[in-house]
Write a protein that holds these residues in place. Structure first.
Motif, PDB file in Angstrom:
ATOM      1  N   VAL A 179       0.831  -1.204   0.000  1.00 56.78           N
ATOM      2  CA  VAL A 179       0.000   0.000   0.000  1.00 56.78           C
ATOM      3  C   VAL A 179       0.867   1.255   0.000  1.00 56.78           C
ATOM      4  N   PHE A 202      -9.830   7.757  -4.536  1.00 53.24           N
ATOM      5  CA  PHE A 202     -10.121   7.243  -3.196  1.00 53.24           C
ATOM      6  C   PHE A 202      -9.000   7.651  -2.257  1.00 53.24           C
ATOM      7  N   ASP A 203      -9.254   7.513  -0.980  1.00 49.14           N
ATOM      8  CA  ASP A 203      -8.286   7.924   0.028  1.00 49.14           C
ATOM      9  C   ASP A 203      -7.443   6.729   0.467  1.00 49.14           C
ATOM     10  N   VAL A 207      -7.678   5.073   3.968  1.00 43.45           N
ATOM     11  CA  VAL A 207      -8.785   4.159   4.278  1.00 43.45           C
ATOM     12  C   VAL A 207      -8.378   2.727   3.930  1.00 43.45           C
ATOM     13  N   LEU A 208      -7.739   2.598   2.779  1.00 47.41           N
ATOM     14  CA  LEU A 208      -7.241   1.285   2.381  1.00 47.41           C
ATOM     15  C   LEU A 208      -6.211   0.767   3.378  1.00 47.41           C
ATOM     16  N   GLU A 235      -5.841   1.499   6.560  1.00 50.30           N
ATOM     17  CA  GLU A 235      -6.469   1.094   7.824  1.00 50.30           C
ATOM     18  C   GLU A 235      -7.165  -0.258   7.672  1.00 50.30           C
ATOM     19  N   ALA A 236      -7.786  -0.462   6.520  1.00 52.88           N
ATOM     20  CA  ALA A 236      -8.444  -1.750   6.283  1.00 52.88           C
ATOM     21  C   ALA A 236      -7.422  -2.879   6.271  1.00 52.88           C
ATOM     22  N   GLU A 237      -6.256  -2.597   5.711  1.00 52.82           N
ATOM     23  CA  GLU A 237      -5.210  -3.612   5.669  1.00 52.82           C
ATOM     24  C   GLU A 237      -4.679  -3.927   7.066  1.00 52.82           C
ATOM     25  N   ASP A 297      -6.418  -3.752   9.702  1.00 60.86           N
ATOM     26  CA  ASP A 297      -7.494  -4.537  10.297  1.00 60.86           C
ATOM     27  C   ASP A 297      -7.421  -5.999   9.859  1.00 60.86           C
ATOM     28  N   LEU A 343     -13.550  -2.275   9.195  1.00 59.58           N
ATOM     29  CA  LEU A 343     -12.838  -1.307   8.365  1.00 59.58           C
ATOM     30  C   LEU A 343     -12.826  -1.707   6.899  1.00 59.58           C
ATOM     31  N   LEU A 354     -14.091   0.573   3.877  1.00 61.96           N
ATOM     32  CA  LEU A 354     -13.382   0.754   2.607  1.00 61.96           C
ATOM     33  C   LEU A 354     -14.341   0.515   1.436  1.00 61.96           C
ATOM     34  N   HIS A 395     -16.472   3.388   1.055  1.00 62.91           N
ATOM     35  CA  HIS A 395     -15.668   4.493   0.534  1.00 62.91           C
ATOM     36  C   HIS A 395     -15.457   4.360  -0.971  1.00 62.91           C
TER      37      HIS A 395
END
Lengths: 233, 233
Positions: free
Chosen positions: A202, A216-217, A220-221, A223-225, A227, B164, B168, B171
DNA sequence: TGTACATCAGTGAACGCGCGTTCACTGATGTAC
DNA sequence: TGTACATCAGTGAACGCGCGTTCACTGATGTAC
């Protein structure tokens, strides 16, 4: 000892040269780092810099090892400062924040290698130390090896390993290069490795601008990763 | 039309020049690609190449767009050739195989960007097409949007999304740049994005030689990551 | 089939440029008595 | 406190080099009649 002042001034000049070199790196890449140009930017002539660096290569090497050390310290500090339950996230975010703050330095060590250039063995040691930090952060997340704080982490329950993840763990069992001191289990090493590659995936694409225009931001990606890593182990 | 022979020869010469340029890229990086050196390697003088390329920049641009197209085609082909249930793995492996076969070309498009160089808009379109291929491969893996072959995939059962990951997905709901045609859901786009960054994470570090000396086989890690993607969505 | 002309590929000289690095030298700043 | 010497920082000229690119020119290869 008035010579101490000279010594201090010497160090100061070296640092200034490296700072200018980093600015050049940002503007025109590794190839754009030029001894003469650095000197000119500092208000002196080219050859003068040879009082401070034996060669362009030495300057570059120092730039790289400095960067490695800086990043390694930043990660270690983030882990040390965080409560055990937050260590993993703190480490991950520290990595990304550092990279976003100084994208060119990130790419200096994790970008396309300069062909023909061989990093000094010192960097391998620092890299191993960073791996150790990641292992620490991973072990704090809970799971098989994370006896340290098991129960303290209130996150989502860990998933069992896939068959191939288990195979990776077995495969890593015998690997001991990047982990000095007591040897963690293969599962933990696998988790650390996944952590490294996923975060790098990322971060590097982000820092290289590959996401621009996609709308896209990236955070956000990211943080999802984080998680997914916490959940999946 | 004897002029057709000339035309054919022209094309051939251009291709040869690009091939030599790629060899230089492998040996000394982007900065090492030199018009004069290419010409010399082809047995002609420097200026002669200006009959075939308007400038060094044009040559470089063509190298990049060629590479993008080649990779995009390879992925699309791999997806097209595989049975639906195998599509995801086939795509992932095709990506890695391609990168390992020509590491310098991979880094040419996914490595440290050349400062000041701006890729032509064409590459953005090709990149979008590749994203579409990844989306296709992801949708074949089963899960929320993968109605296509749901039930046909005999792999491990899919995990529910993390909080999250769901965020995403929301988002990405409004993002439509890299997906022409019918719009897939945010969840599927999130999966494709994760796929891209994770595969890139392993591949780029591998190709850059960051794993050397660590004593493990990167392909084991890669397969584990494929597995995790299949399981985690 | 042969000639007159146009188009093209490639050469060689030249341009200005910036590079890393060396060398002999000038001043300034330090140390020793 | 003052002088003689050593150490250091920085200069300016010079080295050979390779770069991208231009230009006028020579031959070869094509086309038109």
């Amino acid at each position: 000892m008035a010579t101490a002042r000279r010594e201090r001034y010497r160090k100061q000049t070296r640092e200034e040269a490296k700072a200018v070199a980093l600015a050049q790196l940002a503007e025109s890449g590794t190839a754009g780092i030029s001894v003469n140009a650095i000197a000119k930017a500092m208000g002196m002539t080219g050859p003068a810099l040879y009082r401070y660096f034996a060669s362009r290569d030495e300057l570059l090497t120092e730039l790289i090892t400095d960067t490695y050390r800086d990043l390694a310290e930043t990660l270690a500090q983030a882990v040390a400062d965080a409560a055990p339950a937050d260590r993993f996230r703190a480490m991950a975010r520290a990595l990304r924040d550092w990279a976003k703050r100084q994208p060119d330095r990130y790419l200096l060590i994790y970008g396309t290698p300069v062909p023909g250039y061989h990093a000094p063995p010192e960097t391998a040691e620092i890299a191993a130390g960073m791996m150790r930090t990641i292992v620490d952060a991973c072990s704090a997340v809970g799971g098989a090896d994370g006896a340290t704080v098991r129960g303290a982490t209130a996150g989502p329950e860990q998933q069992p390993l896939t068959e191939l993840e288990a195979e990776l763990a077995r495969h890593l069992e015998g690997v001991r290069s990047w982990v000095p001191g007591e040897e963690p289990g293969g599962e933990l090493k696998g988790r650390a490795l996944r952590t490294w590659t996923r975060l790098h995936g990322v971060i590097s694409l982000d820092v290289q601008g590959q996401f621009t225009g996609m709308g896209f931001d990236p955070s956000v990606l990211f943080e999802a990763e984080i998680d997914a890593l916490v959940r999946g182990g």
